[in-house]
Design a protein around this motif. Structure first.
Motif, mmCIF file in Angstrom:
data_model
loop_
_atom_site.group_PDB
_atom_site.id
_atom_site.type_symbol
_atom_site.label_atom_id
_atom_site.label_comp_id
_atom_site.label_asym_id
_atom_site.label_seq_id
_atom_site.Cartn_x
_atom_site.Cartn_y
_atom_site.Cartn_z
ATOM 1 N N ASP A 91 8.519 -3.928 -7.003
ATOM 2 C CA ASP A 91 8.525 -2.947 -8.100
ATOM 3 C C ASP A 91 8.566 -1.500 -7.566
ATOM 4 N N GLY A 92 8.703 -1.340 -6.266
ATOM 5 C CA GLY A 92 8.807 0.018 -5.711
ATOM 6 C C GLY A 92 7.487 0.655 -5.325
ATOM 7 N N VAL A 93 6.430 -0.147 -5.264
ATOM 8 C CA VAL A 93 5.132 0.391 -4.838
ATOM 9 C C VAL A 93 5.104 0.427 -3.303
ATOM 10 N N ASP A 134 2.210 -0.529 2.157
ATOM 11 C CA ASP A 134 0.959 -0.381 2.901
ATOM 12 C C ASP A 134 -0.159 -0.801 1.955
ATOM 13 N N VAL A 135 -0.934 -1.807 2.354
ATOM 14 C CA VAL A 135 -1.964 -2.338 1.448
ATOM 15 C C VAL A 135 -3.367 -2.105 2.013
ATOM 16 N N ARG A 136 -4.237 -1.590 1.174
ATOM 17 C CA ARG A 136 -5.657 -1.427 1.526
ATOM 18 C C ARG A 136 -6.487 -2.232 0.531
ATOM 19 N N SER A 325 -5.297 8.805 -3.044
ATOM 20 C CA SER A 325 -5.584 7.506 -2.426
ATOM 21 C C SER A 325 -6.704 7.647 -1.400
ATOM 22 N N PHE A 326 -7.189 6.499 -0.947
ATOM 23 C CA PHE A 326 -8.230 6.478 0.082
ATOM 24 C C PHE A 326 -7.614 6.263 1.473
ATOM 25 N N ALA A 327 -6.325 6.504 1.587
ATOM 26 C CA ALA A 327 -5.652 6.332 2.882
ATOM 27 C C ALA A 327 -6.087 7.439 3.833
ATOM 28 N N PRO A 328 -6.099 7.137 5.145
ATOM 29 C CA PRO A 328 -6.386 8.197 6.111
ATOM 30 C C PRO A 328 -5.308 9.290 6.048
ATOM 31 N N GLU A 329 -5.654 10.501 6.511
ATOM 32 C CA GLU A 329 -4.732 11.637 6.414
ATOM 33 C C GLU A 329 -3.352 11.338 7.001
ATOM 34 N N ALA A 330 -3.336 10.657 8.150
ATOM 35 C CA ALA A 330 -2.050 10.397 8.809
ATOM 36 C C ALA A 330 -1.154 9.536 7.919
#
Ligand code: ZJS
Ligand code: ZN
Length: 348
Positions: A91-93, A134-136, A325-330
């Motif tokens: 779905d483009g996520v 990318d899945v968290r 999001s809770f992703a790291p800065e990089a």
């Protein structure tokens, strides 16, 4: 909707931040599960709420009970998690934060630790298969199970945060909002926060949770799920809105979920409008794409047609979600880059 428009919404890169694993199981996978367990005698009409249908909140929570009966082994959990991730990717996520409640061992035959490991294994397998996403993972606390179970779950989440190579990033508080009181969960939530887990809390999903919302906002959470009744026009208060705005806490907004669960009367009256006009960071999400028969493209398209958003505005909305999001800065930077590269190909 014409084909070009449909394609546009699918093609815009998207970020999904509020998706419950067992509520996100697509139609095909659900039918596979039903076929695998004929003795349960479950009809597929009991696992989804179709377009045009409405349910009370209570009826919606009954649907999860049915789904949990169908997803009750390691094999089921692995299959469900993999297919949900693949569906979001199709779905483009490009970035997904999945959340799920590790259930009691008696319900699944596997320990809570094994439950989480199985979801992480699915995430790992999708990565190995080079699924473009990318899945968290957020470990979920079901408020129906009370504060002791919540504390146990937090400890488990803490362990996984340290050992999952950055995949486990936070904690969710969800479950039937009419059960229990947020104050009982403060020690567990505070502990989670102190150890570095990000907090995504369902808040003011139903009316008359003002006192609870005030307490939870003092933590404060890193994101708010729904927040349907925070603002004065919905019976909330200026104090609540001021807190959310001052702390700049992003909201996860799920249009179809709220309309079908009847916590908002119609798409037009959804609180997306209120927060969008305040220019408050608001992220469109699906909540339970399987149960509510939707997907993230459809939610973007519905928001655009309901609130008259231009394609530029839709693009900004999806891009803004990266920073929530809770992703790291990089990782956030990489996603920003990806959005910049794709933009000229999609927004002509
Ligand atoms: C009833 C309704 C309108 C649902 C949407 N709003 C929700 N509010 C609170 N908790 C939820 C909601 N949707 C899913 N959940 C939680 O997610 C669980 C299903 O996913 P999982 O088993 O944690 O992987 C449910 O049992 C419930 O604890
Ligand atoms: Zn939710």
């Amino acid at each position: 909707m014409d084909r070009e428009t449909e394609l546009f919404y699918r093609q815009i890169p998207k970020v999904e931040l509020h998706a419950h694993l067992n509520g996100s199981v697509g139609f095909t996978t659900m039918n596979k599960l039903i076929a695998r367990k004929p003795h349960l005698n479950i009809e597929s009409s009991r696992t989804a709420i179709h377009n045009g249908q409405r349910r009370t909140l209570d009826e919606c929570f009954q649907v999860f009970k049915v789904i949990h009966q169908l997803v009750d082994s390691e094999e089921d959990i692995l299959m469900v998690a993999k297919s949900v991730i693949e569906e979001f990717a199709a779905d483009g996520v490009k970035y997904l934060e999945l959340r799920s409640t590790p259930r009691e061992e008696t319900k699944t035959g596997l320990s809570k630790r094994r439950y989480i490991e199985t979801v992480l294994e699915a995430i790992h397998q999708c990565k190995q298969d080079e699924v473009d996403i990318d899945v968290r993972f957020l470990v979920a606390v079901d408020r129906r199970n009370g504060p002791e179970v919540a504390m146990e779950t937090v400890k488990l989440a803490e362990d996984f945060m340290l050992s999952s190579d950055g995949v486990v990033v936070g904690l969710d508080l969800s479950g039937d909002p009419t059960v229990g009181h947020g104050k009982d969960f403060l020690p567990a939530l505070q502990r989670a926060k102190n150890c570095g887990l990000k907090l995504a809390l369902h808040m003011s999903e139903v009316p008359s949770q003002k006192a609870e919302s005030e307490l939870l906002l003092d933590l404060p959470p890193d994101r708010i799920g729904h927040g349907t009744f925070l603002h004065p026009e919905a019976g909330g208060t200026d104090i609540l809105v001021d807190k959310v705005c001052k702390l700049n806490i992003p909201l996860e907004l799920c249009l179809t979920s709220n309309v079908k669960g009847q916590t908002v009367p119609s798409y037009e009256k959804h609180h997306f409008q209120y927060w969008y006009e305040c220019k408050h960071p608001s992220v469109l999400c699906t909540d339970d794409k399987g149960v509510f028969c939707t997907n993230l493209s459809r939610e973007y398209s519905l928001a655009a047609s309901t609130f008259g958003l231009t394609r530029e505005a839709v693009w900004s909305l999806s891009q803004q979600a990266i920073q929530c999001s809770f992703a790291p800065e990089a990782v956030k930077q990489k996603l920003e880059q990806r959005w910049a590269e794709l933009r000229p190909h999609i927004l002509h």
